[in-house]
Design an enzyme around this catalytic site. Structure first.
Site, PDB file in Angstrom:
ATOM      1  CG  HIS A  54      -2.231   0.958   1.073  1.00  0.00           C
ATOM      2  ND1 HIS A  54      -1.977   2.220   1.443  1.00  0.00           N
ATOM      3  CD2 HIS A  54      -3.276   0.808   0.680  1.00  0.00           C
ATOM      4  CE1 HIS A  54      -3.217   2.765   1.172  1.00  0.00           C
ATOM      5  NE2 HIS A  54      -4.153   1.819   0.876  1.00  0.00           N
ATOM      6  CG  ASP A  85      -8.583  -3.986  -3.467  1.00  0.00           C
ATOM      7  OD1 ASP A  85      -7.451  -3.173  -3.710  1.00  0.00           O
ATOM      8  OD2 ASP A  85      -9.365  -4.029  -3.290  1.00  0.00           O
TER       9      ASP A  85
END
Ligand code: SDX
Length: 394
Positions: free
Chosen positions: A271, A329
């Site tokens: 991320h 996700d």
């Protein structure tokens, strides 16, 4: 000829900005919407209540919530010509391309909701987008599987009727399973906003030219479709399915990731901001097993594979030193699949959840008198000045 350029303050309102909406501490893995921890909202709130919170800045009273929900419900039906328009796309087209086109097209059907500065109009556009994108998302699935587009039932809740419009067979009673309704409502909450990510920054950038809310959000949908961003939830399922088809050896796959084999990435990991476990992934993971069991999906070996990959990553120097943890996700696609959605529907579901955040961020930017049109500068690294040469001399 080249040098560092300074950013004017107006630029700061589109690419990097002040905002009161969402707070993230990437190192500590903290996420709060308007000050409320995501863990509390995911456990106790509802998607439309969180939408109200993000957009209006405070949790609604019971009366405010009822009127907001009623107003959104009342606008869920789309113009009949819009249904026809939705039916003109190839059934095999990726639903994210259809979704961004459809949201952009809404501005042609509801011209009375375009003025980006009239408070009444902004409220109308807000409600229209929350309501119509729910219908559009159900139509994406129906079109792909060749089933008729259903009409809304105002007596049902937002998520319940979305599931009915998506999966019901005409003239047969269809009552979505309450576990599925609750699980999807929570997933939409977890996706509702995430400060200045790629797609939200896109919404702000497009809106900074005074483009209307539909055009701005349609641009955000396109940014979200990329596999490095919202498209990652679909890419995770593709990755897990390929590993399973290749024998299911998680360790062998992770070796390929560490060797940086072309095109081999641990999708759903890493991320730009979280250098710790994404708090949303932790919430999804905790409920994933229970939700999958309740959805009656045989004990999903893809979930086991996902958990093995995570186990390896959390104990491997390569991932630890790069601070690579599961992001939102990593597990969501497994749950969407168990609910009956095709892989290509995962990112449109992410977009449906992100609608309140995009709306709130656009409204915050548009209401700020400091905002100027987004106009990033550059450091020029091209050719120095030179004279034109006629073609015969080149
Ligand atoms: C979302 O921004 C948001 O808030 C987005 C989002 C939201 O709610 O809006 O949270 C939603 O988009 C989540 C992210 C979903 N994307 C993926 O899961 C795709 C896989 N992840 C990556 O490609 C990557 O991690 C990013 C794009 C998400 C972040 O990339 P960074 O922080 O720019 O990391 P990087 O590309 O600079 O990589 C740093 C190192 C590199 O290794 P070295 O060159 O140092 O040896 O980490 C490696 C990278 O190769 N790396 C990975 C990896 N991600 C980074 N290696 C293997 N698998 C990965 N997923």
């Amino acid at each position: 000829e080249t040098g560092v350029v300074t950013m004017d303050p107006g630029f700061m309102n589109t690419a990097a900005c002040d905002s009161e909406i969402t707070y993230i501490d990437g190192d500590a893995g903290i996420l709060r919407y308007r000050g409320y921890p995501i863990e509390q909202l995911a456990a106790k709130s509802s998607f439309l209540e969180v939408a109200y919170l993000l957009i209006h800045g405070a949790l609604p009273t019971a009366t405010e919530l009822d009127s907001f929900v009623e107003r959104v419900n009342r606008h869920t039906l789309v113009h009949e010509d819009f249904r026809t328009f939705m039916g003109t796309f190839p059934r095999t087209g990726h639903p994210m391309a259809v979704m961004s086109s459809a949201v952009n097209a809404l501005s042609t059907f509801y011209p009375e909701s375009l003025d980006p500065f009239d408070p009444e109009t902004i409220e109308l556009a807000t409600v229209l987008i929350l309501a119509k994108t729910r219908t559009i998302t159900s139509y994406l699935h129906r079109s792909a599987v060749g089933e008729p587009l259903l009409y809304p039932d105002y007596s049902r809740g937002y998520v319940e009727d979305f599931l009915r419009m998506t999966f019901a067979v005409p003239y047969q009673q269809y009552d979505p399973d309450p576990t599925t309704v609750a699980a999807l409502d929570q997933l939409l909450i977890l996706h509702a906003d995430h400060e200045q990510n790629c797609s939200t920054a896109t919404v702000r950038m497009v809106g900074s030219s005074h483009a209307n809310l539909y055009a701005s959000i349609a641009a955000g949908i396109n940014a979200l479709s990329g596999p490095l961003h919202g498209g990652a939830n679909e890419a995770v399922l593709k990755m897990l399915t390929e590993i399973k088809a290749g024998g299911g050896d998680a360790r062998e796959f992770m070796t390929r990731v560490k060797n940086k084999e072309q095109g081999v990435r641990l999708m759903g990991f890493g991320h730009r901001v979280y250098k710790n476990y994404d708090p949303r992934a932790a919430i999804v993971k905790k409920s994933a097993d229970a939700v999958l069991q309740s959805l009656g999906s045989e004990h999903d070996d893809l979930l086991d594979l996902a958990m093995s990959l995570e186990e390896i990553a959390l104990n491997d120097e390569y991932f630890i030193e790069r601070k690579l943890y599961p992001n939102v996700d990593f597990y969501t696609g497994l749950i969407y699949k168990a609910m009956g959605f095709s892989d290509q529907m995962f990112t449109p579901l992410f977009a449906l959840g992100r609608m309140p955040g995009w709306i709130a961020q656009w409204r915050e930017m548009m209401s700020d008198p400091q905002t100027k049109i987004g106009r990033p500068r550059q450091v020029y690294t091209g050719a120095v000045e030179r004279d034109y040469l006629p073609v015969e001399s080149r």
